[in-house]
Scaffold this motif. Structure first.
Motif, PDB file in Angstrom:
ATOM      1  N   GLU A   1       0.830  -1.210   0.000  1.00 61.55           N
ATOM      2  CA  GLU A   1       0.000   0.000   0.000  1.00 61.55           C
ATOM      3  C   GLU A   1       0.863   1.258   0.000  1.00 61.55           C
ATOM      4  OE1 GLU A   1      -2.571   0.387   3.402  1.00 61.55           O
ATOM      5  OE2 GLU A   1      -4.168   1.292   2.213  1.00 61.55           O
ATOM      6  N   SER A   2       1.935   1.250   0.803  1.00 64.06           N
ATOM      7  CA  SER A   2       2.777   2.456   0.845  1.00 64.06           C
ATOM      8  C   SER A   2       3.545   2.632  -0.467  1.00 64.06           C
ATOM      9  CB  SER A   2       3.720   2.423   2.053  1.00 64.06           C
ATOM     10  OG  SER A   2       4.315   1.167   2.203  1.00 64.06           O
ATOM     11  N   ILE A   3       3.984   1.528  -1.070  1.00 64.54           N
ATOM     12  CA  ILE A   3       4.653   1.636  -2.384  1.00 64.54           C
ATOM     13  C   ILE A   3       3.650   2.152  -3.433  1.00 64.54           C
ATOM     14  CG2 ILE A   3       5.873   0.377  -4.214  1.00 64.54           C
ATOM     15  CD1 ILE A   3       7.497   0.567  -1.663  1.00 64.54           C
TER      16      ILE A   3
ATOM     17  N   VAL B   1       1.089   4.153  -2.941  1.00 66.71           N
ATOM     18  CA  VAL B   1       0.886   5.597  -2.772  1.00 66.71           C
ATOM     19  C   VAL B   1       2.066   6.378  -3.360  1.00 66.71           C
ATOM     20  CG1 VAL B   1       0.633   7.469  -1.100  1.00 66.71           C
ATOM     21  CG2 VAL B   1      -0.556   5.318  -0.719  1.00 66.71           C
ATOM     22  N   ILE B   2       3.286   5.896  -3.089  1.00 62.43           N
ATOM     23  CA  ILE B   2       4.476   6.597  -3.589  1.00 62.43           C
ATOM     24  C   ILE B   2       4.498   6.566  -5.124  1.00 62.43           C
ATOM     25  CG2 ILE B   2       7.011   6.477  -3.695  1.00 62.43           C
ATOM     26  CD1 ILE B   2       6.796   5.461  -0.691  1.00 62.43           C
TER      27      ILE B   2
ATOM     28  N   ALA C   1       1.748   8.843  -6.501  1.00 64.55           N
ATOM     29  CA  ALA C   1       2.100  10.258  -6.360  1.00 64.55           C
ATOM     30  C   ALA C   1       3.157  10.646  -7.397  1.00 64.55           C
ATOM     31  CB  ALA C   1       2.613  10.540  -4.946  1.00 64.55           C
ATOM     32  N   LEU C   2       4.123   9.749  -7.629  1.00 66.06           N
ATOM     33  CA  LEU C   2       5.141  10.024  -8.646  1.00 66.06           C
ATOM     34  C   LEU C   2       4.500  10.108 -10.031  1.00 66.06           C
ATOM     35  CD1 LEU C   2       8.123  10.359  -9.402  1.00 66.06           C
ATOM     36  CD2 LEU C   2       8.306   7.880  -9.555  1.00 66.06           C
TER      37      LEU C   2
ATOM     38  N   VAL D   1       1.353  10.905 -10.809  1.00 68.78           N
ATOM     39  CA  VAL D   1       0.561  12.128 -10.966  1.00 68.78           C
ATOM     40  C   VAL D   1       1.465  13.365 -10.995  1.00 68.78           C
ATOM     41  CG1 VAL D   1      -1.210  13.580  -9.904  1.00 68.78           C
ATOM     42  CG2 VAL D   1      -1.531  11.106 -10.010  1.00 68.78           C
ATOM     43  N   GLY D   2       2.495  13.363 -10.139  1.00 70.23           N
ATOM     44  CA  GLY D   2       3.418  14.499 -10.133  1.00 70.23           C
ATOM     45  C   GLY D   2       4.109  14.657 -11.480  1.00 70.23           C
TER      46      GLY D   2
END
Lengths: 175, 166
Positions: B33-35, B37-38, B41-42, B44-45
């Motif tokens: 889950e944390s990977i 999200v990262i 985010a990368l 979309v960024g």
């Protein structure tokens, strides 16, 4: 150190800020997922700004862009993202202060976040001194790569720790 | 037809794969889950940089082709990581996810984002080349950029909402 955070949590608990945050989270339809999405979009802005600059410093991304120009164009996104994430995160922290301030994973997150901000600000200020500040000598080139690697690691770990706040028991009370 | 497909026993079978149990009952889940999200985010960024360039809002000094060449590999890489970690989480609760309205919206918006990207690179490719260095690209390119930006925000919102319904 833990006592400081506990005192802070006790100060928030039962106060007006907590009441306001709880009201917003409970009464506005869809508010929790919406505000969490704002928080993740903030992380996206961090990835698109300082993380991309770090990847550029490491020679891994955006070869046609210059560091000086990237810093002036992208770093404002970081400052605004940090503000947005302080506000969006603040709703959850003020609503349930003990869930965060009495949680070792949240403190880990702070331990990554605060150095990440400080290092990013420092690297930003140095980057604005001149166009070739990081490439003039071999020592500077190495320093810039090490700083970028450390910054990148701190930002990734901040996001990682943030997601694990909800899973503290997996780490501290393993089955 | 679709209703039957979504409620087929097949999805329960997936939840009972040994891998699903291994992920769902261990620290693998929060790790994936944390990977996820990262990576999201990368993704979309990175794609937002291109979208804002298409809109003529940011990075206008760079040609669209240069930005695309240097940023899209990061978008695809992040997309692959997000897909793999997402599938890893999906199989632990496949049957409830496929009937979860937030999950359905997420897949729908992801498909629209994909169609928008195809539209940009196929139907608008001539325009894309003509306006490569223009600081304010053609209206149709700007609209594609705006659509991408909004769709990816929607994917994030729907994705985050999944956990509030299950």
């Amino acid at each position: 150190m833990d006592a400081v955070f506990l005192t802070l949590a006790e100060a928030i608990d039962g106060g007006a800020l907590q009441a306001g945050a709880l009201w917003a989270l409970r009464s506005i339809p869809g508010f929790p997922p919406i505000i969490q999405t704002v928080h993740i979009l903030g992380i996206a802005a961090i990835m698109g700004s300082v993380v991309m600059i770090n990847l550029r410093m490491l020679g891994l991304a955006l070869p046609s862009q210059q560091l000086f120009e990237m810093n002036t164009r992208l770093m404002p996104w970081l400052w605004w993202a940090l503000l947005a994430n302080a506000v969006s995160g603040g709703f959850f922290l003020f609503a349930r202060p003990f869930r965060y301030l009495d949680n070792p994973v949240f403190l880990w997150k702070l331990a990554f976040l605060l150095p990440a901000i400080a290092l990013s600000f420092l690297v930003y200020r140095i980057s604005l001194r001149s166009e070739d500040i990081w490439s003039r000598t071999a020592a500077r080139r190495i320093t810039s790569k090490l700083a970028a690697l450390l910054s990148l690691g701190l930002w990734i770990m901040t996001a990682m720790a943030g997601r694990w706040i909800a899973y503290a028991e997996y780490l501290y009370y393993p089955a | 037809m679709l209703e039957e497909l979504l409620k087929a026993p097949f999805w329960i079978d997936i939840e009972n794969w040994p891998l699903s149990w291994e992920i769902g009952g261990t620290s693998w889940f929060p790790f994936l889950e944390s990977i996820h999200v990262i990576a999201a985010a990368l993704l979309v960024g990175a794609i937002a940089t291109i979208d804002l360039r298409l809109l003529g809002v940011g990075a206008v000094r760079y040609p669209l082709s240069t930005l695309g060449r240097e940023i899209l590999p990061w978008v695809w890489g992040a997309f692959m990581v997000a897909t793999i970690t997402g599938l890893g989480m999906f199989i632990t609760r496949a049957a409830s996810h496929v009937v979860n309205p937030a999950f359905q919206w997420k897949i729908f918006l992801l498909a629209l984002a994909g169609i928008n990207m195809l539209h940009l690179h196929r139907s608008l490719s001539t325009l894309l080349q003509a306006d490569d260095t223009r600081s304010k690209p053609h209206l149709r390119l700007r609209l594609a950029g705006l659509a991408s930006l909004l769709l990816w925000c929607g994917v994030m919102l729907a994705g985050r909402w999944v956990g509030h319904i299950v």
